[in-house]
Design a protein around this motif. Structure first.
Motif, PDB file in Angstrom:
ATOM      1  N   THR A 119     -80.761  60.998  83.636  1.00  0.00           N
ATOM      2  CA  THR A 119     -79.958  60.190  84.710  1.00  0.00           C
ATOM      3  C   THR A 119     -80.498  58.709  84.719  1.00  0.00           C
ATOM      4  O   THR A 119     -79.671  57.735  84.411  1.00  0.00           O
ATOM      5  CB  THR A 119     -79.813  60.966  85.740  1.00  0.00           C
ATOM      6  N   GLY A 120     -81.684  58.665  84.594  1.00  0.00           N
ATOM      7  CA  GLY A 120     -82.527  57.373  84.803  1.00  0.00           C
ATOM      8  C   GLY A 120     -82.383  56.562  83.426  1.00  0.00           C
ATOM      9  O   GLY A 120     -82.028  55.425  83.650  1.00  0.00           O
ATOM     10  N   LEU A 121     -82.297  57.394  82.381  1.00  0.00           N
ATOM     11  CA  LEU A 121     -82.204  56.658  80.980  1.00  0.00           C
ATOM     12  C   LEU A 121     -80.680  56.142  80.988  1.00  0.00           C
ATOM     13  O   LEU A 121     -80.691  54.767  80.486  1.00  0.00           O
ATOM     14  CB  LEU A 121     -82.326  57.634  79.819  1.00  0.00           C
ATOM     15  N   ARG A 122     -80.018  56.797  81.284  1.00  0.00           N
ATOM     16  CA  ARG A 122     -78.540  56.397  81.237  1.00  0.00           C
ATOM     17  C   ARG A 122     -78.441  55.085  82.111  1.00  0.00           C
ATOM     18  O   ARG A 122     -77.571  54.153  81.820  1.00  0.00           O
ATOM     19  CB  ARG A 122     -77.346  57.475  81.709  1.00  0.00           C
ATOM     20  N   ALA A 123     -78.828  55.103  83.219  1.00  0.00           N
ATOM     21  CA  ALA A 123     -78.702  53.895  84.147  1.00  0.00           C
ATOM     22  C   ALA A 123     -79.422  52.800  83.801  1.00  0.00           C
ATOM     23  O   ALA A 123     -78.776  51.585  83.691  1.00  0.00           O
ATOM     24  CB  ALA A 123     -79.259  54.211  85.468  1.00  0.00           C
ATOM     25  N   HIS A 124     -80.604  52.849  83.194  1.00  0.00           N
ATOM     26  CA  HIS A 124     -81.250  51.631  82.549  1.00  0.00           C
ATOM     27  C   HIS A 124     -80.488  51.023  81.215  1.00  0.00           C
ATOM     28  O   HIS A 124     -80.624  50.055  80.983  1.00  0.00           O
ATOM     29  CB  HIS A 124     -82.669  51.978  82.210  1.00  0.00           C
ATOM     30  N   MET A 125     -79.941  51.940  80.405  1.00  0.00           N
ATOM     31  CA  MET A 125     -79.044  51.549  79.606  1.00  0.00           C
ATOM     32  C   MET A 125     -77.954  50.846  79.923  1.00  0.00           C
ATOM     33  O   MET A 125     -77.733  49.611  79.044  1.00  0.00           O
ATOM     34  CB  MET A 125     -78.786  52.774  78.574  1.00  0.00           C
ATOM     35  N   SER A 126     -77.360  51.225  80.906  1.00  0.00           N
ATOM     36  CA  SER A 126     -76.200  50.367  81.511  1.00  0.00           C
ATOM     37  C   SER A 126     -76.720  48.906  81.851  1.00  0.00           C
ATOM     38  O   SER A 126     -76.044  47.884  81.718  1.00  0.00           O
ATOM     39  CB  SER A 126     -75.341  51.175  82.599  1.00  0.00           C
ATOM     40  N   ALA A 127     -77.790  49.153  82.691  1.00  0.00           N
ATOM     41  CA  ALA A 127     -78.309  47.970  83.174  1.00  0.00           C
ATOM     42  C   ALA A 127     -78.623  46.936  82.176  1.00  0.00           C
ATOM     43  O   ALA A 127     -78.517  45.787  82.173  1.00  0.00           O
ATOM     44  CB  ALA A 127     -79.542  48.308  84.215  1.00  0.00           C
ATOM     45  N   GLN A 128     -79.332  47.247  80.941  1.00  0.00           N
ATOM     46  CA  GLN A 128     -79.802  46.531  79.682  1.00  0.00           C
ATOM     47  C   GLN A 128     -78.385  45.704  79.196  1.00  0.00           C
ATOM     48  O   GLN A 128     -78.452  44.722  78.678  1.00  0.00           O
ATOM     49  CB  GLN A 128     -80.372  47.285  78.631  1.00  0.00           C
ATOM     50  N   ALA A 129     -77.374  46.676  79.229  1.00  0.00           N
ATOM     51  CA  ALA A 129     -75.937  46.192  78.524  1.00  0.00           C
ATOM     52  C   ALA A 129     -75.496  45.087  79.332  1.00  0.00           C
ATOM     53  O   ALA A 129     -74.900  44.058  79.128  1.00  0.00           O
ATOM     54  CB  ALA A 129     -75.058  47.387  78.508  1.00  0.00           C
ATOM     55  N   ALA A 130     -75.717  45.126  80.982  1.00  0.00           N
ATOM     56  CA  ALA A 130     -75.165  44.212  81.795  1.00  0.00           C
ATOM     57  C   ALA A 130     -75.798  42.991  81.622  1.00  0.00           C
ATOM     58  O   ALA A 130     -75.415  41.794  81.774  1.00  0.00           O
ATOM     59  CB  ALA A 130     -75.064  44.571  83.179  1.00  0.00           C
ATOM     60  N   ILE A 131     -77.179  43.070  81.649  1.00  0.00           N
ATOM     61  CA  ILE A 131     -78.023  41.975  81.394  1.00  0.00           C
ATOM     62  C   ILE A 131     -77.757  41.302  80.212  1.00  0.00           C
ATOM     63  O   ILE A 131     -77.831  40.096  79.884  1.00  0.00           O
ATOM     64  CB  ILE A 131     -79.530  42.374  81.714  1.00  0.00           C
ATOM     65  N   ALA A 132     -77.716  41.933  79.090  1.00  0.00           N
ATOM     66  CA  ALA A 132     -77.369  41.385  77.544  1.00  0.00           C
ATOM     67  C   ALA A 132     -76.206  40.558  77.774  1.00  0.00           C
ATOM     68  O   ALA A 132     -75.844  39.613  77.339  1.00  0.00           O
ATOM     69  CB  ALA A 132     -77.635  42.413  76.745  1.00  0.00           C
ATOM     70  N   ASN A 133     -75.113  41.273  78.446  1.00  0.00           N
ATOM     71  CA  ASN A 133     -73.674  40.435  78.648  1.00  0.00           C
ATOM     72  C   ASN A 133     -74.054  39.284  79.361  1.00  0.00           C
ATOM     73  O   ASN A 133     -73.349  38.199  78.931  1.00  0.00           O
ATOM     74  CB  ASN A 133     -72.693  41.551  79.261  1.00  0.00           C
ATOM     75  N   ASN A 134     -74.729  39.102  80.239  1.00  0.00           N
ATOM     76  CA  ASN A 134     -74.956  38.145  81.178  1.00  0.00           C
ATOM     77  C   ASN A 134     -75.563  36.621  80.388  1.00  0.00           C
ATOM     78  O   ASN A 134     -75.231  35.819  80.318  1.00  0.00           O
ATOM     79  CB  ASN A 134     -75.829  38.336  82.471  1.00  0.00           C
ATOM     80  N   MET A 135     -76.394  37.165  79.618  1.00  0.00           N
ATOM     81  CA  MET A 135     -77.329  36.389  78.926  1.00  0.00           C
ATOM     82  C   MET A 135     -76.396  35.808  77.723  1.00  0.00           C
ATOM     83  O   MET A 135     -76.304  34.578  77.419  1.00  0.00           O
ATOM     84  CB  MET A 135     -78.454  36.798  78.188  1.00  0.00           C
ATOM     85  N   ALA A 136     -75.388  36.445  77.097  1.00  0.00           N
ATOM     86  CA  ALA A 136     -74.834  36.080  76.128  1.00  0.00           C
ATOM     87  C   ALA A 136     -73.476  35.340  76.768  1.00  0.00           C
ATOM     88  O   ALA A 136     -72.970  34.302  76.132  1.00  0.00           O
ATOM     89  CB  ALA A 136     -73.932  37.165  75.666  1.00  0.00           C
ATOM     90  N   ASN A 137     -73.304  35.140  77.778  1.00  0.00           N
ATOM     91  CA  ASN A 137     -72.266  34.474  78.707  1.00  0.00           C
ATOM     92  C   ASN A 137     -72.733  33.283  79.677  1.00  0.00           C
ATOM     93  O   ASN A 137     -72.116  32.691  80.443  1.00  0.00           O
ATOM     94  CB  ASN A 137     -71.400  35.248  79.303  1.00  0.00           C
ATOM     95  N   ALA A 138     -74.142  32.735  79.138  1.00  0.00           N
ATOM     96  CA  ALA A 138     -74.846  31.817  80.277  1.00  0.00           C
ATOM     97  C   ALA A 138     -74.074  30.431  79.907  1.00  0.00           C
ATOM     98  O   ALA A 138     -74.193  29.599  80.737  1.00  0.00           O
ATOM     99  CB  ALA A 138     -76.261  31.961  79.324  1.00  0.00           C
TER     100      ALA A 138
END
Length: 250
Positions: free
Chosen positions: A10-29
């Motif tokens: 569960t923790g791994l899935r949560a952090h994978m989703s978090a990483q995707a959100a952070i990457a999306n933010n950086m791509a849309n800076a």
């Protein structure tokens, strides 16, 4: 043992989703009017039978929340560019499914059909639906969002008000951000027009993503991911040790 593995997975899935959100933010800076995604971890919900709780991640079609802070406003001098003043007011648009949604993206364009739309192609709503502009020689947008044009070939040169941008306030409403970067009323519905909201013509609001903070968040999230991965390895090691004990001759 199963609970330990489940917790780690569960923790791994949560952090994978978090990483995707952070990457999306950086791509849309540098995306006009973009609002940074907030990282949403596992939600604990009661099972259907009401007897126990389970954790699950939001599915890809579900909405996430966003940082509502304002982005930097820069002057462009372009007549169709607008920046919504304040943080509570949003520009109403028609989403791909036909529902009413809200955006801070103000780089407006006119489609060949005359429909006024945002830079990402969503029709802009006026007082009674999507705004359609007739051919014009000049256009101005007032502080209250009113759109005035001088019709093509009009010898008088007198501007006429065609419509007014619908600006809606999210204050006191439960709104969430969708995966298309549009804000919606949770559970459906539409926000009433805020007649006091104003815009700044000839300017654009940029993204509110803080790249420095996003990099820090990415590093911290990666370290947390490694902790969960090590927990999974420990669970495997413990399981193998238990299996060896069971194989020992009596």
């Amino acid at each position: 043992m199963d609970k330990l593995v489940y917790t780690a997975a569960t923790g791994l899935r949560a952090h994978m989703s978090a990483q995707a959100a952070i990457a999306n933010n950086m791509a849309n800076a540098s995306t006009t009017g973009f609002r940074a995604d907030r990282v949403v971890f596992d939600r604990i919900e009661l099972k259907g039978d009401g007897t126990q709780f389970e954790a699950r991640m939001p599915a890809s079609e579900e909405v996430t929340d966003a940082d509502r802070a304002a982005g930097a406003v820069q002057s462009t001098g372009r007549a169709l560019d607008v920046a919504v003043n304040g943080t509570a007011a949003w520009l109403a648009v028609q989403a791909a499914d036909g529902s009413e949604a809200y955006t801070r993206r103000g780089d407006l364009t006119v489609a060949p059909t005359g429909v006024l739309q945002t830079g990402d192609g969503f029709p802009v709503l006026g007082q009674s639906g999507p705004i359609t502009l007739p051919p014009y020689d000049s256009l101005t947008i007032g502080p209250d969002g009113s759109i005035s044009i001088v019709a093509q070939g009009d010898a008088t040169g007198q501007p006429q008000i065609i419509d007014r941008l619908k600006l809606a306030s999210t204050t006191g409403s439960n709104t969430v951000k969708g995966l298309d970067n549009l804000l919606r009323v949770k559970g459906g519905g539409a926000l009433p027009a805020d007649m006091d909201a104003t815009v700044q013509a000839g300017a654009l609001e940029g993204s509110n993503v803080n790249l420095t903070q996003a990099l820090v968040d990415m590093i911290e999230n990666q370290r947390s991911y490694e902790v969960q991965a090590n927990l999974m390895k420990e669970a495997k090691s413990m399981d193998e040790s238990s299996a060896q004990l069971l194989r020992m001759p009596s």
